[in-house]
Design a protein around this motif. Structure first.
Motif, short mmCIF file in Angstrom:
data_model
loop_
_atom_site.label_atom_id
_atom_site.label_comp_id
_atom_site.label_asym_id
_atom_site.label_seq_id
_atom_site.Cartn_x
_atom_site.Cartn_y
_atom_site.Cartn_z
N ASN A 255 0.84 -1.20 0.00
CA ASN A 255 0.00 0.00 0.00
C ASN A 255 0.88 1.25 0.00
O ASN A 255 0.86 2.04 0.93
N ILE A 256 1.65 1.42 -1.05
CA ILE A 256 2.55 2.55 -1.19
C ILE A 256 1.84 3.64 -1.99
O ILE A 256 1.18 3.36 -2.98
N LYS A 257 1.99 4.87 -1.56
CA LYS A 257 1.40 6.00 -2.28
C LYS A 257 2.34 6.45 -3.40
O LYS A 257 3.55 6.29 -3.30
N GLU A 258 1.75 7.01 -4.44
CA GLU A 258 2.53 7.49 -5.58
C GLU A 258 2.00 8.84 -6.01
O GLU A 258 0.79 9.08 -6.01
N SER A 259 2.91 9.72 -6.38
CA SER A 259 2.53 11.03 -6.87
C SER A 259 3.39 11.38 -8.07
O SER A 259 4.60 11.14 -8.07
N VAL A 260 2.75 11.94 -9.09
CA VAL A 260 3.45 12.32 -10.31
C VAL A 260 3.16 13.80 -10.55
O VAL A 260 2.04 14.25 -10.37
N GLY A 261 4.19 14.54 -10.92
CA GLY A 261 3.99 15.96 -11.20
C GLY A 261 5.28 16.73 -11.15
O GLY A 261 6.36 16.16 -11.29
#
Length: 87
Positions: free
Chosen positions: A21-27
């Motif tokens: 359950n790892i969070k990911e963010s792109v930007g």
């Protein structure tokens, strides 16, 4: 009280990591690297929109201060970066 809080956050992150359950963010990432102190290097700070993440300078020696298009994976409770990829 602070120790209990840190234990709970660490435990929740460990459970999230083991269950995938790892969070990911792109930007667009703004990376800040503090100056080294006599005690050693401090952690780097990564800001994506209003999300503030932290990571170890030694864990990401290739990351320099600046603004990048990036993909970041992090632990959901402590907001510690476990993977940083510049795109």
């Amino acid at each position: 009280m602070i120790s209990l809080f840190l234990i709970v956050v660490s435990s929740l992150d460990l459970i999230a990591l083991m269950s995938g359950n790892i969070k990911e963010s792109v930007g667009v990432c703004q990376v800040y690297v503090p100056e080294p102190t006599a005690k050693g290097s401090e952690g780097l700070e990564i800001v994506i929109d209003s999300l503030r993440l932290s990571g170890g300078v030694n864990d990401f020696p290739y990351v320099k201060e600046g603004t990048y298009q990036c993909n970041v994976k992090y632990l959901p409770y402590s907001k510690i970066v476990i993977e940083f990829v510049k795109e």
